[in-house]
Write a protein that holds these residues in place. Sequence first.
Motif, PDB file in Angstrom:
ATOM      1  N   THR A  93       0.860  -1.186   0.000  1.00  0.00           N
ATOM      2  CA  THR A  93       0.000   0.000   0.000  1.00  0.00           C
ATOM      3  C   THR A  93       0.895   1.234   0.000  1.00  0.00           C
ATOM      4  O   THR A  93       2.064   1.170   0.379  1.00  0.00           O
ATOM      5  N   ARG A  94       0.329   2.341  -0.420  1.00  0.00           N
ATOM      6  CA  ARG A  94       1.096   3.586  -0.458  1.00  0.00           C
ATOM      7  C   ARG A  94       0.667   4.453   0.728  1.00  0.00           C
ATOM      8  O   ARG A  94      -0.154   5.349   0.601  1.00  0.00           O
ATOM      9  N   ASP A  95       1.298   4.149   1.850  1.00  0.00           N
ATOM     10  CA  ASP A  95       0.909   4.817   3.091  1.00  0.00           C
ATOM     11  C   ASP A  95       1.556   6.191   3.251  1.00  0.00           C
ATOM     12  O   ASP A  95       0.890   7.164   3.596  1.00  0.00           O
ATOM     13  N   LEU A  96       2.866   6.245   3.022  1.00  0.00           N
ATOM     14  CA  LEU A  96       3.566   7.478   3.371  1.00  0.00           C
ATOM     15  C   LEU A  96       4.722   7.749   2.407  1.00  0.00           C
ATOM     16  O   LEU A  96       5.528   6.854   2.120  1.00  0.00           O
ATOM     17  N   PHE A  97       4.768   8.971   1.913  1.00  0.00           N
ATOM     18  CA  PHE A  97       5.885   9.452   1.107  1.00  0.00           C
ATOM     19  C   PHE A  97       6.703  10.400   1.978  1.00  0.00           C
ATOM     20  O   PHE A  97       6.191  11.408   2.466  1.00  0.00           O
ATOM     21  N   LEU A  98       7.973  10.043   2.205  1.00  0.00           N
ATOM     22  CA  LEU A  98       8.868  10.844   3.037  1.00  0.00           C
ATOM     23  C   LEU A  98      10.035  11.301   2.167  1.00  0.00           C
ATOM     24  O   LEU A  98      10.845  10.491   1.707  1.00  0.00           O
ATOM     25  N   CYS A  99      10.094  12.598   1.909  1.00  0.00           N
ATOM     26  CA  CYS A  99      11.118  13.159   1.023  1.00  0.00           C
ATOM     27  C   CYS A  99      12.105  13.975   1.849  1.00  0.00           C
ATOM     28  O   CYS A  99      11.716  14.948   2.500  1.00  0.00           O
ATOM     29  N   ASN A 100      13.353  13.580   1.822  1.00  0.00           N
ATOM     30  CA  ASN A 100      14.410  14.266   2.565  1.00  0.00           C
ATOM     31  C   ASN A 100      15.433  14.793   1.563  1.00  0.00           C
ATOM     32  O   ASN A 100      16.382  14.122   1.199  1.00  0.00           O
ATOM     33  N   TRP A 101      15.204  16.031   1.094  1.00  0.00           N
ATOM     34  CA  TRP A 101      16.046  16.516   0.012  1.00  0.00           C
ATOM     35  C   TRP A 101      16.023  18.047  -0.028  1.00  0.00           C
ATOM     36  O   TRP A 101      15.416  18.697   0.823  1.00  0.00           O
ATOM     37  N   ILE A 102      16.646  18.608  -1.034  1.00  0.00           N
ATOM     38  CA  ILE A 102      16.732  20.056  -1.204  1.00  0.00           C
ATOM     39  C   ILE A 102      15.364  20.596  -1.609  1.00  0.00           C
ATOM     40  O   ILE A 102      14.702  20.054  -2.494  1.00  0.00           O
ATOM     41  N   GLY A 103      14.956  21.676  -0.979  1.00  0.00           N
ATOM     42  CA  GLY A 103      13.603  22.183  -1.137  1.00  0.00           C
ATOM     43  C   GLY A 103      13.173  22.466  -2.561  1.00  0.00           C
ATOM     44  O   GLY A 103      12.018  22.236  -2.927  1.00  0.00           O
ATOM     45  N   SER A 104      14.083  22.955  -3.393  1.00  0.00           N
ATOM     46  CA  SER A 104      13.724  23.292  -4.770  1.00  0.00           C
ATOM     47  C   SER A 104      13.377  22.063  -5.597  1.00  0.00           C
ATOM     48  O   SER A 104      12.707  22.170  -6.629  1.00  0.00           O
TER      49      SER A 104
END
Length: 388
Positions: A93-104
């Motif tokens: 399932t697609r529960d959570l997308f966690l993006c840890n990166w440069i804001g742009s």
Amino acid sequence: MVCQGEDQRLVGLPQSYGRTISGEIRGMNILLKGAFYSGHGLAEGNRILLRILEQAGHTVRIHPVDKGWVKEQVLSPEETGYLSSFEQKTLPTRDLFLCNWIGSEIRYDPDYRVNIVRTTFETDRIPQSWVSELNRFDEVWVQCAFNSHTFALSGVKAPLRIIPNFFDDSQYVPIGDKMALGALRSYLFLSVFDLKERKGYDVLLRAFLDEFTRRDDTALVIKVRSGKNVSKLREIIDAHPKPAEEKPCIHVIDRMFSGSDLIRLYRACDAFVLPTRGEGWGRPLFEAMLMEMPVIATSWSGQTEYMNEGNSFPVKVERLVPVRTKPELDGHYWAEPSVSDLRQKMRYVFENRAAASVVGKKARAELLSAYSMEATSSKVIAELNKFR
């Protein structure tokens, strides 16, 4: 005279994390996007975050943004293989997308039930182009109160959560093998940075060259990622008005290090100095403090989260000055550290080594208490548990 020149464990995560009272794992299916394979600080943080999520019982697939541009291998084959195994992980399932990166580069993913972004910035505000996209997320994770303030001031309305930077504190052991640097001098200042104006290397070189001479039994060791643009350092050194035969020793290391080599470099030096103009956290500063090094750094931005007069040597700020590096940063300000105060702090540490060492030991104790792997992991798990 101017001189020039593994496997990560995770400890302290309670076994109860991610488990119900009956002991069953109730994890989420998470896509973690960001850098993983490079020597970038965000990549090192993501490697630790992946372990936190996995050990908490979550199913994680990673989306590395840096695999194609890694030129120098900083990871062991075992670590690379471990990371690669998560690239094809199936998420039921697609529960959570966690993006840890440069804001742009961050984009909301509507295919996931929950979207969380973790990012940072180093000036007195964030680029306005970031704001509308960040406001689409369920939470925005920042590393320090400085960024919580600057993001909110810039118009971020999404819930802001302070999650400190990720460190496996078991890796930072002050006693151990040291890097061989040759017979430079008996007391070594170390500075680790990218060759960017933000890092204040011009201030560092000016202060060191102004304060010390060849007669002082000290040297400045500078560690940069590569030889690209390292000529900028040489130009500043050569342009300094002090006669060449009077200039103190400055030793430049211009290559990428593995984590274990960087630890050996910290052990080989006596104090850490970085008159940065702005940080989201200041990873090398934090690492040096974990290694019991007396740390001298600007008293502004992210590092004020953990640096204070009792555990380090904060450098006064003369004023905030406009950022001139990119057109999109027009209207942004950052710190201009005081050269005179930096000189005084370096001279004090050099001449009062026992007292400075006591400060370094206090720094390590405070950081291990407030920012242990267990403490930071618990904050991550608590935030994610709200979305189960």
